[in-house]
Structures are given as C-alpha cells and as structure tokens.
Enzyme design. Structure first.
Site, PDB file in Angstrom:
ATOM      1  N   ASP A 180     -37.666 -43.154 -30.854  1.00  0.00           N
ATOM      2  CA  ASP A 180     -37.893 -42.746 -32.262  1.00  0.00           C
ATOM      3  C   ASP A 180     -37.725 -43.945 -33.190  1.00  0.00           C
ATOM      4  OD1 ASP A 180     -35.077 -42.767 -31.917  1.00  0.00           O
ATOM      5  OD2 ASP A 180     -34.750 -40.956 -33.118  1.00  0.00           O
ATOM      6  N   ASP A 194     -33.274 -36.560 -34.372  1.00  0.00           N
ATOM      7  CA  ASP A 194     -32.305 -35.459 -34.338  1.00  0.00           C
ATOM      8  C   ASP A 194     -32.307 -34.666 -35.644  1.00  0.00           C
ATOM      9  OD1 ASP A 194     -31.765 -36.725 -32.013  1.00  0.00           O
ATOM     10  OD2 ASP A 194     -29.758 -37.418 -32.570  1.00  0.00           O
ATOM     11  N   LEU A 209     -26.336 -33.198 -27.836  1.00  0.00           N
ATOM     12  CA  LEU A 209     -27.182 -32.124 -28.367  1.00  0.00           C
ATOM     13  C   LEU A 209     -27.228 -32.170 -29.896  1.00  0.00           C
ATOM     14  CD1 LEU A 209     -26.043 -29.236 -25.977  1.00  0.00           C
ATOM     15  CD2 LEU A 209     -27.985 -30.787 -25.722  1.00  0.00           C
ATOM     16  N   HIS A 237     -35.161 -42.617 -26.789  1.00  0.00           N
ATOM     17  CA  HIS A 237     -34.904 -43.964 -27.314  1.00  0.00           C
ATOM     18  C   HIS A 237     -36.180 -44.630 -27.785  1.00  0.00           C
ATOM     19  CE1 HIS A 237     -30.591 -44.765 -26.851  1.00  0.00           C
ATOM     20  NE2 HIS A 237     -30.645 -43.883 -25.876  1.00  0.00           N
ATOM     21  N   GLY A 258     -20.243 -34.130 -28.961  1.00  0.00           N
ATOM     22  CA  GLY A 258     -20.376 -35.308 -28.097  1.00  0.00           C
ATOM     23  C   GLY A 258     -21.121 -35.022 -26.814  1.00  0.00           C
TER      24      GLY A 258
HETATM   25  C1  GLA Z   1     -29.649 -40.279 -30.500  1.00  0.00           C
HETATM   26  C2  GLA Z   1     -30.209 -40.728 -31.843  1.00  0.00           C
HETATM   27  C3  GLA Z   1     -31.712 -40.468 -31.936  1.00  0.00           C
HETATM   28  C4  GLA Z   1     -32.456 -40.995 -30.717  1.00  0.00           C
HETATM   29  C5  GLA Z   1     -31.760 -40.569 -29.426  1.00  0.00           C
HETATM   30  C6  GLA Z   1     -32.367 -41.206 -28.207  1.00  0.00           C
HETATM   31  O1  GLA Z   1     -29.710 -38.898 -30.364  1.00  0.00           O
HETATM   32  O2  GLA Z   1     -29.568 -40.072 -32.899  1.00  0.00           O
HETATM   33  O3  GLA Z   1     -32.225 -41.017 -33.119  1.00  0.00           O
HETATM   34  O4  GLA Z   1     -32.608 -42.383 -30.777  1.00  0.00           O
HETATM   35  O5  GLA Z   1     -30.382 -40.892 -29.441  1.00  0.00           O
HETATM   36  O6  GLA Z   1     -33.675 -40.779 -28.022  1.00  0.00           O
END
Ligand code: GLA
Length: 397
Positions: A38, A177, A126, A36, A123
C-alpha cells in the site's frame, strides 16, 4: 459488550448527565492479498471484519476529552488546547492524534467523554489501531461543534487516520487499514488502488468455503517491528529503479515485473532486489487474484494466496517462526480440497494467517492446525471464522 451494558458502564465511569450518549463503531480488517505494497502505490484487497471497536460518546461541557476503555482502569485525558501532550499516553494517543488531524482540517470540538470497547484482539495484525482511529474519527466528525460546515467523507477520515499514525504515532504505515475500516462493505472485499484511492467492491462469494483466521498469539508491535525498515528499503529500491530507467516515478508499483527483471543484473544489492521483487510481483498477483475470484475459480485463488505467502516469507522476510509454523500447519491439509490456500495477513512478525477452509472441515482444521502449531512453537493459538462486515458508522438504537 452490548449497548445497554456499555451505557451502564459509561454512567458508572462518567456519571449521569442530561446529554445524550451516542455510539459509533468501526471494524478491523483482514487483507486477502497485496501485502506491504500500500505504501508503494500498489493494489490491495482487504475486507472489513465484524470484529470491531465501538465507542460511546457524550459532551461533557469542559475543554477536555476524557477517554476510558471497558478493559482498562484509568481515565486518559486529552486537553483540546494541547493534543500534543497526549502523544506520550500509552493508551489514548490514537484518539488524540485523530482530534489533532481533524482540527487541522478545520473541525472544532468541545469536551467529550468517550468509552471504548471492542471485540478485536490487540496486536494480532487485524488493525485494531485503525479501528480505534476510525471509530474515533467517525464519532468526532459527528460530534464537532461545526459539523455542518465541513463535510469529510469516510475516505477523508481514513486519510486523516493514516496521517495520525504517520505524524502522531510514529508508524509510517500506508492507507490500507484505515481505508478498509472506514469503507468496508458486508460480504465484500475492496480492491483498492493505493496510489489513486480508486476502489471497487468485489463480492466475496466462497460457496462451501469460509475464511478462518489463525492467530499466532505472538504479539506484534508495528513500531517495534521492522516495518519502517522495510519502507526505507523499498524507498531505496525506487531510487535505484528511477536511476536505472531515468524516470521520476513516485511509486514502485508503477514499474512492471518485466521492467524489473530487465535490470536485475544492474542491482548491486541483492537484498534490495528481493524486496522490490516482492512489491512488484505482489502488485501483479493482486490483479490476477481478483480476476480469478470474479470468475469464481476459488482453487486458483487459494493457490495465488500461497504464492503471495512464499513471496512475503522469502523475499520480504516479515513472517517469522510463528507465522511460518501456522502456514506450514495449514499446508498439511490441502488434500481433498479441505484447505484451498493460506497466507499471513497484515504487517507480519506475529499476528494472523487467513485460510480458505471448507466449512464442514473447520473444526478439524482448528484441531490439527492448533496442535501442529503448538508442537512447533509452544504457544496456544486462537481461531476465528471470519464474517465480513460494514465500515465506520453511527449505531442508531
Ligand atoms: C500494516 C500497515 C498497512 C500495511 C500492512 C502491510 O497493517 O498499517 O498500511 O502496510 O501493514 O500490508
């Protein structure tokens, strides 16, 4: 599903044609640390999995993209002249969003048929959605009518994927991601600076240890979760910090923990303070953790993962009962170095924990963690031993 079976299924759904079928794939990811942050311009440390989405693609001579999946019965259609109409599809919207974002960057497409298949549990935190976006993206840039005129890199495609989630799918996610899915490298994690997109591949040398993903099997939905709420809270946190320091920083992660602690008493809202504390301390933890890993100090690395979990659990509050139960179950097995560390990975509120487990202890780990978890939650979990793989690419037969 192997490529032969995928081809057969493709022909069954879309029929025979003299056009060639091509295959593209892109993985999911596990984030090792840097959660949390990025979207706050922080450092993250994800690695691409070998669990992935694969798409078979063939031109269809029409003006529509027809999409199907090996585990769904319907065919979903995106008209190339009106991608927005596909926004409300309950499946196919990520793909339509990619068509739209790539079109905005100058790509031109003709009709195609696409059959998706995958090995990622949906969900589960991953990044199954990012892997669909990146598999679609890499397919589209290779199939575009004017592909030789525009040359988007995998990083550009990741940026498009983020835009697709933000603008088309209504999730205000960061870049992690899509970047991990597009740029993954076998047996390496990626240290990514989300403010600049500078990155470094770090070998994941774990010796007698492996990474085990423990899936709570509690489905999370990014849209429905508190994800956007957390983003709003840290945006407020940044405004407070900027006001207190008279600065106009764009990202919360530009502040140090020292600077935050110096103004602690001036924060009127203790909840916002805790959110900001997580973000800034997590950013510093990532840098420490990566240096420690580079020195091969795996035990220390595991400890930092646990600290990161405490922070996201108590300060950022995005874990929930299931992830907490899974983490606590792993923590009963740290004796004799069987488990070096554990933490939730991804957005939270369900999904997976990632655990550093001694290879010869994996079976026992799965048995004990699974039993304790089910006793506490009544849910049967799943476990996957991680292999770290490559990012988005064409599969050439
Ligand atoms: C999800 C979001 C990412 C990131 C994570 C938490 O996977 O798509 O951009 O914020 O949550 O780190």
């Amino acid at each position: 599903m192997n490529l032969k079976n995928l081809t057969e299924k493709f022909i069954k759904i879309f029929g025979e044609s003299d056009k060639k079928i091509r295959f593209f794939t892109s993985p999911g990811r596990v984030n090792l640390i840097g959660e949390h942050i990025d979207y706050c311009g922080g450092y993250v440390f994800p690695a691409a999995l070998t669990l992935s989405t694969t798409v078979a693609v063939r031109y269809n001579g029409t003006n529509t993209v027809r999409m199907a999946a090996t585990d769904l019965n319907n065919i979903y259609v995106c008209n190339l002249n009106d991608c927005d109409a596909a926004k409300n599809l309950n499946w196919g919207n990520y793909q339509a969003g990619m068509i739209k974002e790539l079109s905005l960057r100058g790509y031109k497409f003709s009709g195609m048929d696409m059959l998706f298949t995958g090995t990622l549990p949906f969900g589960s935190g991953l990044s199954s959605s990012a892997s669909i976006e990146m598999a679609t993206g890499i397919a589209l840039v290779n199939m575009a009518v004017n592909k030789n005129e525009i040359n988007l890199s995998n990083i550009d495609i990741a940026v498009c994927g983020k835009a697709c989630e933000n603008n088309f799918c209504g999730v205000n996610c960061g870049i992690m991601d899509q970047f991990a899915s597009a740029m993954g490298k076998k047996d390496h994690a990626i240290l990514l600076n989300c403010a600049t997109l500078d990155y470094e591949y770090i070998p994941l040398t774990l010796g007698e240890y492996v990474l085990v993903l423990a899936n709570t099997c509690k489905k999370h939905s990014l849209g429905a979760s508190k994800y956007n709420e957390r983003r709003a809270e840290v945006t407020k946190g940044l405004e407070i910090m900027n006001a207190l320091y008279g600065r106009i920083y764009e990202n919360l992660c530009e502040y140090s923990l020292f600077e935050l602690e110096a103004v602690k008493d001036k924060f009127e809202d203790s909840l916002i303070y805790r959110r900001v504390y997580h973000v800034i301390s997590e950013n510093e933890r990532v840098k420490t953790a990566v240096n420690i890993l580079k020195e091969g100090k795996l035990t220390e690395f595991g400890k930092i993962l646990c600290q990161a979990n405490d922070s996201i659990r108590y300060n950022y509050e995005v874990t929930g009962d299931e992830l907490d139960a899974m983490y606590d179950a792993a923590m009963t097995q740290t004796d004799d170095g069987n488990v070096l560390g554990s933490r939730m990975t991804g957005a939270g509120f369900g999904g997976c924990t990632v655990n550093i487990v001694k290879e010869n202890y994996v079976d026992k780990f799965i048995e004990i963690t699974g039993r304790l978890y089910t006793e506490k939650t009544g849910i049967a979990p799943e476990f996957y031993v991680c292999s770290i793989g490559d990012g988005a690419r064409e599969i050439i037969e």
